[in-house]
Scaffold this motif. Structure first.
Motif, PDB file in Angstrom:
ATOM      1  N   GLY A  87      36.751 -21.333  17.365  1.00 64.18           N
ATOM      2  CA  GLY A  87      36.737 -19.949  17.822  1.00 64.18           C
ATOM      3  C   GLY A  87      36.630 -18.979  16.664  1.00 64.18           C
ATOM      4  O   GLY A  87      35.896 -17.980  16.729  1.00 64.18           O
ATOM      5  N   LEU A  88      37.356 -19.260  15.587  1.00 63.97           N
ATOM      6  CA  LEU A  88      37.256 -18.444  14.378  1.00 63.97           C
ATOM      7  C   LEU A  88      35.832 -18.463  13.834  1.00 63.97           C
ATOM      8  O   LEU A  88      35.266 -17.413  13.476  1.00 63.97           O
ATOM      9  CB  LEU A  88      38.239 -18.957  13.327  1.00 63.97           C
ATOM     10  N   ALA A  89      35.231 -19.656  13.767  1.00 71.17           N
ATOM     11  CA  ALA A  89      33.872 -19.788  13.249  1.00 71.17           C
ATOM     12  C   ALA A  89      32.873 -19.014  14.101  1.00 71.17           C
ATOM     13  O   ALA A  89      31.990 -18.325  13.576  1.00 71.17           O
ATOM     14  CB  ALA A  89      33.480 -21.270  13.182  1.00 71.17           C
ATOM     15  N   MET A  90      33.012 -19.101  15.418  1.00 70.20           N
ATOM     16  CA  MET A  90      32.071 -18.390  16.284  1.00 70.20           C
ATOM     17  C   MET A  90      32.252 -16.881  16.164  1.00 70.20           C
ATOM     18  O   MET A  90      31.267 -16.128  16.173  1.00 70.20           O
ATOM     19  CB  MET A  90      32.251 -18.838  17.736  1.00 70.20           C
ATOM     20  N   SER A 169      22.613 -21.300  13.714  1.00 68.00           N
ATOM     21  CA  SER A 169      22.770 -21.554  12.276  1.00 68.00           C
ATOM     22  C   SER A 169      23.975 -20.820  11.715  1.00 68.00           C
ATOM     23  O   SER A 169      24.715 -21.377  10.883  1.00 68.00           O
ATOM     24  CB  SER A 169      21.499 -21.154  11.519  1.00 68.00           C
ATOM     25  N   ALA A 170      24.205 -19.591  12.155  1.00 64.81           N
ATOM     26  CA  ALA A 170      25.381 -18.846  11.684  1.00 64.81           C
ATOM     27  C   ALA A 170      26.671 -19.559  12.087  1.00 64.81           C
ATOM     28  O   ALA A 170      27.616 -19.673  11.293  1.00 64.81           O
ATOM     29  CB  ALA A 170      25.349 -17.420  12.236  1.00 64.81           C
ATOM     30  N   TYR A 171      26.704 -20.057  13.325  1.00 57.79           N
ATOM     31  CA  TYR A 171      27.892 -20.787  13.792  1.00 57.79           C
ATOM     32  C   TYR A 171      28.103 -22.078  13.006  1.00 57.79           C
ATOM     33  O   TYR A 171      29.229 -22.385  12.576  1.00 57.79           O
ATOM     34  CB  TYR A 171      27.750 -21.088  15.279  1.00 57.79           C
ATOM     35  N   LEU A 172      27.041 -22.842  12.776  1.00 60.82           N
ATOM     36  CA  LEU A 172      27.177 -24.106  12.058  1.00 60.82           C
ATOM     37  C   LEU A 172      27.612 -23.900  10.613  1.00 60.82           C
ATOM     38  O   LEU A 172      28.392 -24.691  10.072  1.00 60.82           O
ATOM     39  CB  LEU A 172      25.869 -24.893  12.118  1.00 60.82           C
TER      40      LEU A 172
END
Length: 253
Positions: A87-90, A169-172
């Motif tokens: 969730g933090l990454a997204m 790509s931003a999420y990964l």
């Protein structure tokens, strides 16, 4: 969908033209795939969220993303942090695209102005050797196409971009970063500083909440923090309660 940016980030990225559930497909194939392998589709026909809820969207309007994690040497007690880290990454991935920014609702919904744009579902592999992190991101749905009146999409939020490869790509990138930080700290959310970062991003902390517990009881109080096990700490008339699972409603009074 070419996903050229995204393919450069992870060892394996497979694009499925259609899937009942990307989580199910990835769990079935996990034995032959490496850490951080990814399956993605824009046509998921049998998706599900937390608490068994259905997650289905019109084809081409949302991304269903599943990431395989095989954390070597990590105690299974640390696995509860992965939905929070996802969730933090997204939120970090979507934040720069949305004028008003995004927030995280404990444990793992990503919100824009209080409405859900992404949900995350983590599921253990049958042999407990790792887990699959599923994320469903609403890209271009209209108001009429959304499943609830508390949902939104990047298009409705007037995001600066609704490009699937840019979002993925931003999420990964963000997920890989927090994952490696967590592993480097031996799964310790305090030593890695990730607990503080999750708390800072979490829109639930500091708010009055109602938590429907697995027992069916309601817990009313104020969310005051997240403990070292990733549980939501709620201050109520009965004292402090650490909640490991439950359906959280943000109250407006």
């Amino acid at each position: 969908m070419e996903f050229r940016r995204s393919r450069a980030i992870v060892p394996v990225l497979e694009v499925l033209p259609e899937a009942g559930s990307t989580n199910d497909v990835l769990r079935q194939r996990a034995g032959g795939l490496p850490d951080l392998a990814v399956l993605v589709t824009d046509n998921q026909t049998g998706g599900r969220g937390r608490l068994g809820r259905e997650w289905i969207t019109p084809p081409g309007t949302a991304l269903a993303i599943s990431v395989l994690l095989k954390p070597v040497g990590l105690p299974s007690s640390a696995y509860g942090w992965f939905p929070l880290l996802a969730g933090l990454a997204m939120s970090r991935a979507l934040g720069p695209l949305v004028p008003g920014g995004v927030q995280v609702k404990w444990p793992n919904d990503v919100l824009i102005e209080g409405d859900k744009v992404c949900g995350i579902l983590a599921e253990l592999l049958p042999d407990l050797s790792g887990l699959v992190i599923g994320a469903g991101v609403n890209l271009s749905q209209t108001r009429e196409q959304l499943p609830t009146d508390t949902s939104t999409s990047l298009a409705l939020a007037e995001a600066t971009a609704v490009d699937a490869d840019l979002v993925l790509s931003a999420y990964l990138i963000q997920l890989s970063t927090v994952y490696r930080e967590f592993l480097s700290a031996g799964g310790d959310p305090i030593r890695s500083a990730l607990r503080d970062e999750v708390v800072e991003a979490c829109h639930t902390v500091g708010r009055p909440v109602r938590v429907q517990l697995p027992s069916g009881d309601d817990l009313l109080g104020t969310a005051v923090g997240i403990d070292e096990d990733g549980r939501l700490v709620v201050q109520s008339d009965a004292g402090r309660t650490a909640v490991a699972a439950g359906d959280v409603t943000h109250l407006r009074y």
